[in-house]
Each structure stands twice: as structure tokens, then as C-alpha cells.
Design a protein around this motif. Structure first.
Motif, PDB file in Angstrom:
ATOM      1  N   PRO A 121       0.810  -1.220   0.000  1.00 49.13           N
ATOM      2  CA  PRO A 121       0.000   0.000   0.000  1.00 49.13           C
ATOM      3  C   PRO A 121       0.842   1.269   0.000  1.00 49.13           C
ATOM      4  CG  PRO A 121      -0.031  -1.012   2.169  1.00 49.13           C
ATOM      5  CD  PRO A 121       0.669  -1.980   1.257  1.00 49.13           C
ATOM      6  N   LEU A 122       2.165   1.147   0.206  1.00 51.93           N
ATOM      7  CA  LEU A 122       3.035   2.325   0.193  1.00 51.93           C
ATOM      8  C   LEU A 122       3.236   2.878  -1.212  1.00 51.93           C
ATOM      9  CD1 LEU A 122       5.658   1.252   2.868  1.00 51.93           C
ATOM     10  CD2 LEU A 122       3.908   3.024   3.076  1.00 51.93           C
ATOM     11  N   VAL A 123       2.785   2.139  -2.236  1.00 51.05           N
ATOM     12  CA  VAL A 123       2.814   2.663  -3.601  1.00 51.05           C
ATOM     13  C   VAL A 123       1.411   2.636  -4.217  1.00 51.05           C
ATOM     14  CG1 VAL A 123       5.242   2.149  -3.980  1.00 51.05           C
ATOM     15  CG2 VAL A 123       3.542   0.406  -4.554  1.00 51.05           C
ATOM     16  N   SER A 124       0.394   2.631  -3.357  1.00 52.92           N
ATOM     17  CA  SER A 124      -1.000   2.637  -3.804  1.00 52.92           C
ATOM     18  C   SER A 124      -1.367   4.042  -4.296  1.00 52.92           C
ATOM     19  CB  SER A 124      -1.904   2.188  -2.655  1.00 52.92           C
ATOM     20  OG  SER A 124      -1.782   3.076  -1.554  1.00 52.92           O
ATOM     21  N   PRO A 125      -2.576   4.236  -4.823  1.00 46.62           N
ATOM     22  CA  PRO A 125      -2.944   5.551  -5.366  1.00 46.62           C
ATOM     23  C   PRO A 125      -2.752   6.679  -4.354  1.00 46.62           C
ATOM     24  CG  PRO A 125      -4.575   3.922  -5.996  1.00 46.62           C
ATOM     25  CD  PRO A 125      -3.660   3.249  -5.022  1.00 46.62           C
ATOM     26  N   ARG A 126      -2.214   7.800  -4.860  1.00 44.19           N
ATOM     27  CA  ARG A 126      -2.045   8.991  -4.029  1.00 44.19           C
ATOM     28  C   ARG A 126      -2.482  10.218  -4.827  1.00 44.19           C
ATOM     29  NH1 ARG A 126      -0.400  11.135   0.507  1.00 44.19           N
ATOM     30  NH2 ARG A 126       0.760  13.099   0.573  1.00 44.19           N
ATOM     31  N   MET A 127      -3.342  11.006  -4.214  1.00 45.61           N
ATOM     32  CA  MET A 127      -3.820  12.234  -4.816  1.00 45.61           C
ATOM     33  C   MET A 127      -2.660  13.230  -4.958  1.00 45.61           C
ATOM     34  SD  MET A 127      -6.919  14.467  -3.233  1.00 45.61           S
ATOM     35  CE  MET A 127      -7.749  12.957  -2.749  1.00 45.61           C
ATOM     36  N   PHE A 128      -2.562  13.853  -6.119  1.00 41.80           N
ATOM     37  CA  PHE A 128      -1.507  14.848  -6.335  1.00 41.80           C
ATOM     38  C   PHE A 128      -2.055  15.958  -7.230  1.00 41.80           C
ATOM     39  CE2 PHE A 128       2.079  16.908  -8.197  1.00 41.80           C
ATOM     40  CZ  PHE A 128       3.078  16.841  -7.245  1.00 41.80           C
ATOM     41  N   PRO A 129      -2.002  17.220  -6.701  1.00 40.41           N
ATOM     42  CA  PRO A 129      -1.620  17.573  -5.328  1.00 40.41           C
ATOM     43  C   PRO A 129      -2.726  17.196  -4.353  1.00 40.41           C
ATOM     44  CG  PRO A 129      -2.386  19.504  -6.514  1.00 40.41           C
ATOM     45  CD  PRO A 129      -2.357  18.381  -7.512  1.00 40.41           C
ATOM     46  N   ASP A 164      -0.019   7.631 -11.377  1.00 34.56           N
ATOM     47  CA  ASP A 164       0.556   8.928 -11.734  1.00 34.56           C
ATOM     48  C   ASP A 164       0.857   9.810 -10.513  1.00 34.56           C
ATOM     49  OD1 ASP A 164      -2.162   9.384 -11.222  1.00 34.56           O
ATOM     50  OD2 ASP A 164      -2.642   9.906 -13.299  1.00 34.56           O
ATOM     51  N   GLY A 165      -0.117   9.991  -9.632  1.00 32.49           N
ATOM     52  CA  GLY A 165       0.092  10.847  -8.473  1.00 32.49           C
ATOM     53  C   GLY A 165       1.112  10.296  -7.494  1.00 32.49           C
ATOM     54  N   THR A 166       1.106   8.994  -7.311  1.00 32.89           N
ATOM     55  CA  THR A 166       2.047   8.352  -6.392  1.00 32.89           C
ATOM     56  C   THR A 166       3.473   8.490  -6.899  1.00 32.89           C
ATOM     57  OG1 THR A 166       0.316   6.725  -5.962  1.00 32.89           O
ATOM     58  CG2 THR A 166       2.521   6.234  -5.106  1.00 32.89           C
ATOM     59  N   ILE A 167       3.677   8.190  -8.164  1.00 29.93           N
ATOM     60  CA  ILE A 167       5.010   8.292  -8.750  1.00 29.93           C
ATOM     61  C   ILE A 167       5.510   9.725  -8.674  1.00 29.93           C
ATOM     62  CG2 ILE A 167       6.325   8.095 -10.907  1.00 29.93           C
ATOM     63  CD1 ILE A 167       4.428   5.717 -11.623  1.00 29.93           C
ATOM     64  N   ARG A 206       0.740  18.365 -12.088  1.00 21.73           N
ATOM     65  CA  ARG A 206       0.060  17.283 -12.794  1.00 21.73           C
ATOM     66  C   ARG A 206       0.517  17.192 -14.260  1.00 21.73           C
ATOM     67  NH1 ARG A 206      -4.560  15.279 -10.233  1.00 21.73           N
ATOM     68  NH2 ARG A 206      -5.560  14.843 -12.239  1.00 21.73           N
ATOM     69  N   ASP A 207       1.074  18.278 -14.788  1.00 19.02           N
ATOM     70  CA  ASP A 207       1.615  18.243 -16.146  1.00 19.02           C
ATOM     71  C   ASP A 207       2.820  17.304 -16.257  1.00 19.02           C
ATOM     72  OD1 ASP A 207      -0.262  20.062 -17.041  1.00 19.02           O
ATOM     73  OD2 ASP A 207       1.037  21.800 -16.700  1.00 19.02           O
ATOM     74  N   ASP A 208       3.407  16.953 -15.116  1.00 24.59           N
ATOM     75  CA  ASP A 208       4.584  16.075 -15.104  1.00 24.59           C
ATOM     76  C   ASP A 208       4.211  14.596 -14.955  1.00 24.59           C
ATOM     77  OD1 ASP A 208       6.751  18.120 -15.138  1.00 24.59           O
ATOM     78  OD2 ASP A 208       5.767  18.750 -13.287  1.00 24.59           O
ATOM     79  N   PHE A 209       2.922  14.297 -14.915  1.00 23.56           N
ATOM     80  CA  PHE A 209       2.500  12.903 -14.787  1.00 23.56           C
ATOM     81  C   PHE A 209       3.022  12.068 -15.947  1.00 23.56           C
ATOM     82  CE2 PHE A 209      -1.680  13.384 -12.123  1.00 23.56           C
ATOM     83  CZ  PHE A 209      -0.906  13.774 -11.040  1.00 23.56           C
TER      84      PHE A 209
END
Length: 200
Positions: free
Chosen positions: A78-86, A160-163, A177-180
Motif C-alpha cells: 500500500p506504500l505505492v497505492s494511489p495517491r492524490m496529487f496535489p 501517476d500521483g504516487t510516482i 500534474r503536467d509532469d505525470f
């Protein structure tokens, strides 16, 4: 040690936006499966590598197809699960980003293990809406664990957000988000020998 972040292939939840974001447990589309297979041409995964995947179906499917049944270490975390960004405090986790349970992963993806010590709360809530400082601490602990595995390459199949969150932490650069990364896009980063500069 190389950290190679890979975004999952096209998911079913992206086909009819925004309504499709309400899908529960979306997998890869046929196109997404083809994208994952194409990754084999970029990387020759061996038994000396380790693959860590987010515990949602589209990332586990991407990792499974990409590794092509190579008997390397495969871990769901779960440490690489989906993450909202920003981060947006008023937003909630979408149904398409709900984590699979360990039982579901054992049944559907038996080649993946759970080698990291993680709380039941983390498995239930993930990191999607986690406060930034708590994420930073857990992310550093995760990267230290990766380093301690003694592998030359660690493939991290995520979102995308997690990475982007990990890239920002590792590089000290501010991203948007343009850097996704695009679907099955990837970026290679060096895992630091010391994490003291990342700690506050």
C-alpha cells in the motif's frame, strides 16, 4: 541501486470519464494489456530484480504481464497505492482507487507476497489522502527497505500521483500534474545511499 517507477497500463476506469471513476476494482483494458506487454521490450526482468506493485488490480495486472512469469521477487504494498496529487483536503478516495484485500491478492495474484510490515489501517486506507509529513516518513522508510533488499533494480508499478510524489521527494523538485507519466510511462531514479537529506 536503481528505482524504476512505471505507471500502469490503460485501465477500464479511464474509458468514460468522469463516470467511469466510480467503477469498483477496474482492471486493464485490452489496450492496457498490450501496453504492459510492450514493456518487456524495454526491460529484461530477471530473477535478480524485485517488482513492487500497488495493491489494485490494474497495477498488479501490469506487473504480472510485464514480468512475464519471471521468478523474481514480487511484492504488493500500500506504500505505492494511489495517491492524490496535489493533495486536496476536500477530496475523497474514488471507488476505482480502492485497495484489494490481502485475501483477494492471494487468490488472484498468488505470485505476490507481503514482505513489508504494514498496519491493517494502511492496508484499509492507503496513502491517497495521507497528510504530507506522514507520507514523507513512510516513503523514506519504504525506500530504505528497497535499498536493504540488495538488488540492483527495483521496479515500482504504481500510479501517476504516487510516482510524482516519490519523484518530488527524491529530487527536491516541485512537480505539477503536467509532469505525470503517460500510461506505462517510466522513469529511472537513483536510490540515495543516505536519506538524511530527505528528512526534516
Amino acid at each position: 541501486m536503481k528505482l524504476i517507477f512505471i505507471r500502469h497500463g490503460q485501465g477500464e476506469h479511464t474509458l468514460d470519464l468522469p463516470g467511469s471513476l466510480q467503477l469498483n476494482d477496474p482492471g486493464l483494458t485490452l489496450h492496457g494489456q498490450s501496453q504492459a506487454a510492450e514493456l518487456r521490450k524495454k526491460f529484461n526482468v530477471t530473477e535478480e530484480d524485485i517488482i513492487i506493485a500497488s495493491p489494485v488490480r490494474r497495477t498488479l495486472e501490469t506487473a504480472s504481464i510485464f514480468s512475464n512469469e519471471v521468478r523474481c521477487s514480487k511484492v504488493a504494498s500500500p506504500l505505492v497505492s494511489p495517491r492524490m496529487f496535489p493533495q486536496k483536503p476536500e477530496w475523497n478516495t474514488l471507488p476505482c482507487d480502492t485497495l484489494l484485500t490481502k485475501c483477494q491478492i492471494r487468490d488472484d495474484f498468488p505470485s505476490f507476497s507481503f514482505d513489508m510490515e504494514q498496519s491493517n489501517e494502511l492496508w484499509e486506507e492507503g496513502i491517497n489522502t495521507m497528510e504530507e509529513e506522514e507520507f514523507r516518513k513512510l516513503a523514506i522508510g519504504f525506500m530504505e527497505w528497497c535499498r536493504d533488499q540488495g538488488k540492483k533494480r527495483v521496479f515500482i508499478v504504481s500510479h501517476d500521483g504516487t510516482i510524482t510524489s516519490y519523484r518530488q521527494l527524491l529530487s527536491g523538485t516541485t512537480f505539477t500534474r503536467d509532469d505525470f507519466l503517460k500510461e506505462t510511462g517510466w522513469i529511472e531514479m537513483e536510490c540515495p545511499d543516505s536519506f538524511s537529506t530527505l528528512k526534516r
